[in-house]
Design a protein around this motif. Structure first.
Motif, PDB file in Angstrom:
ATOM      1  N   ASP A  34       0.837  -1.193   0.000  1.00 44.80           N
ATOM      2  CA  ASP A  34       0.000   0.000   0.000  1.00 44.80           C
ATOM      3  C   ASP A  34       0.875   1.247   0.000  1.00 44.80           C
ATOM      4  O   ASP A  34       1.934   1.274   0.626  1.00 44.80           O
ATOM      5  CB  ASP A  34      -0.907   0.015   1.237  1.00 44.80           C
ATOM      6  N   PRO A  35       0.424   2.321  -0.670  1.00 43.68           N
ATOM      7  CA  PRO A  35       1.210   3.569  -0.655  1.00 43.68           C
ATOM      8  C   PRO A  35       1.206   4.203   0.732  1.00 43.68           C
ATOM      9  O   PRO A  35       0.235   4.102   1.479  1.00 43.68           O
ATOM     10  CB  PRO A  35       0.485   4.455  -1.681  1.00 43.68           C
ATOM     11  N   VAL A  36       2.312   4.850   1.060  1.00 49.34           N
ATOM     12  CA  VAL A  36       2.452   5.563   2.337  1.00 49.34           C
ATOM     13  C   VAL A  36       2.554   7.059   2.023  1.00 49.34           C
ATOM     14  O   VAL A  36       3.549   7.508   1.462  1.00 49.34           O
ATOM     15  CB  VAL A  36       3.705   5.103   3.102  1.00 49.34           C
ATOM     16  N   PRO A  37       1.513   7.845   2.337  1.00 49.73           N
ATOM     17  CA  PRO A  37       1.533   9.264   1.961  1.00 49.73           C
ATOM     18  C   PRO A  37       2.482  10.076   2.830  1.00 49.73           C
ATOM     19  O   PRO A  37       2.873   9.671   3.928  1.00 49.73           O
ATOM     20  CB  PRO A  37       0.082   9.695   2.189  1.00 49.73           C
ATOM     21  N   LEU A  38       2.847  11.239   2.308  1.00 51.37           N
ATOM     22  CA  LEU A  38       3.607  12.209   3.099  1.00 51.37           C
ATOM     23  C   LEU A  38       2.781  12.661   4.294  1.00 51.37           C
ATOM     24  O   LEU A  38       1.543  12.657   4.254  1.00 51.37           O
ATOM     25  CB  LEU A  38       3.943  13.429   2.234  1.00 51.37           C
ATOM     26  N   ARG A  39       3.455  13.088   5.348  1.00 45.78           N
ATOM     27  CA  ARG A  39       2.711  13.635   6.488  1.00 45.78           C
ATOM     28  C   ARG A  39       2.069  14.974   6.116  1.00 45.78           C
ATOM     29  O   ARG A  39       0.983  15.308   6.565  1.00 45.78           O
ATOM     30  CB  ARG A  39       3.640  13.806   7.693  1.00 45.78           C
ATOM     31  N   ARG A  40       2.775  15.753   5.314  1.00 43.97           N
ATOM     32  CA  ARG A  40       2.243  17.008   4.770  1.00 43.97           C
ATOM     33  C   ARG A  40       2.820  17.176   3.367  1.00 43.97           C
ATOM     34  O   ARG A  40       3.864  16.592   3.058  1.00 43.97           O
ATOM     35  CB  ARG A  40       2.649  18.212   5.624  1.00 43.97           C
ATOM     36  N   PRO A  41       2.183  17.988   2.507  1.00 49.65           N
ATOM     37  CA  PRO A  41       2.779  18.216   1.184  1.00 49.65           C
ATOM     38  C   PRO A  41       4.187  18.786   1.307  1.00 49.65           C
ATOM     39  O   PRO A  41       4.492  19.552   2.231  1.00 49.65           O
ATOM     40  CB  PRO A  41       1.818  19.244   0.550  1.00 49.65           C
ATOM     41  N   LEU A  42       5.041  18.434   0.348  1.00 48.12           N
ATOM     42  CA  LEU A  42       6.423  18.912   0.393  1.00 48.12           C
ATOM     43  C   LEU A  42       6.501  20.438   0.404  1.00 48.12           C
ATOM     44  O   LEU A  42       7.337  21.032   1.094  1.00 48.12           O
ATOM     45  CB  LEU A  42       7.199  18.369  -0.810  1.00 48.12           C
ATOM     46  N   ASP A  43       5.601  21.103  -0.380  1.00 50.26           N
ATOM     47  CA  ASP A  43       5.678  22.567  -0.454  1.00 50.26           C
ATOM     48  C   ASP A  43       5.144  23.255   0.800  1.00 50.26           C
ATOM     49  O   ASP A  43       5.170  24.489   0.885  1.00 50.26           O
ATOM     50  CB  ASP A  43       4.986  23.097  -1.714  1.00 50.26           C
ATOM     51  N   SER A  44       4.671  22.465   1.782  1.00 51.73           N
ATOM     52  CA  SER A  44       4.268  23.070   3.057  1.00 51.73           C
ATOM     53  C   SER A  44       5.488  23.315   3.952  1.00 51.73           C
ATOM     54  O   SER A  44       5.379  23.983   4.983  1.00 51.73           O
ATOM     55  CB  SER A  44       3.265  22.176   3.785  1.00 51.73           C
TER      56      SER A  44
END
Length: 217
Positions: A34-44
């Protein structure tokens, strides 16, 4: 058993492991996780970092397609003295065949930059695990740039592309995760390499904790 014989046994062991790895059907193995998403978007990640101010640079559609991910950050940071550092991060929630980090050793020569010095150095800022990063001086005509890059493979800092593949297989089986990121930090070599190293070290001291807060644990 002498040291020579022991060394030979280990060489055969690693050769066997290498042969087995080469035989692993990667697409089927890696695609099951399963994909593991970022905790927050990189540009944040903040553009203000203790004396450094950042400005995003656009990633074109064609480049994004070639990279195989939309989670990409390219940002130029400057300090009060005018020193410039570029931070590039590409993240893959699930790495699989054709969707994984691209080594700068392969990408930058395509833009005319050739490596003239290449070494491994310790990753000095703690974080998820001790590891190594690549330190490379690229040249293009009379211009020089100092580049550090490494792969963030789950909770590891890895410099070797071969170890990236190894850990991807191990973690796909043992942890059901193949997420990973490529992190690249670069600066022009204006006067000498030592000064460029000092500039990047000062930037990384404040930037790496901010990046760790965005990437998955």
């Amino acid at each position: 058993m002498g040291e020579v014989a022991v060394g030979a046994v280990w060489r055969h062991y690693w050769i066997t492991i290498g042969v087995l790895l080469a035989a692993v059907p990667l697409p089927g193995l890696l695609g099951r996780n399963d994909p593991v998403p970022l905790r927050r978007p990189l540009d944040s990640m903040s553009v203000e970092l203790e004396g450094w101010r950042g400005r995003d640079e656009a990633i074109g559609e064609r480049v994004a397609q070639r990279l195989g991910t939309r989670d990409v950050l390219l940002r130029e940071y400057r300090d009060a003295a005018g020193n410039r550092v570029w931070l590039y991060v590409s993240y893959f929630a699930r790495q699989q065949q054709g969707e994984q980090s691209h080594s700068p050793k392969n990408c930058l020569p395509g833009a005319g930059w050739q490596p003239i010095e290449d070494r491994r150095v310790p990753y000095p800022f703690g974080g998820p695990a001790a590891g190594e990063m690549n330190e490379i001086v690229f040249a293009k005509g009379d211009h020089r740039q100092l580049v550090y890059y490494w792969f963030r493979e789950r909770d590891r800092i890895v410099a070797s592309e071969y170890l990236v593949r190894w850990y991807m297989i191990v973690d796909a089986v043992m942890r059901q995760r193949t997420d990973g990121a490529l992190v690249r930090v670069s600066t022009p070599v204006v006067r000498n390499e030592a000064e460029a190293q000092t500039t990047i070290a000062a930037f990384m001291r404040v930037a790496m904790p901010a990046l760790d807060a965005v990437l998955p644990e």
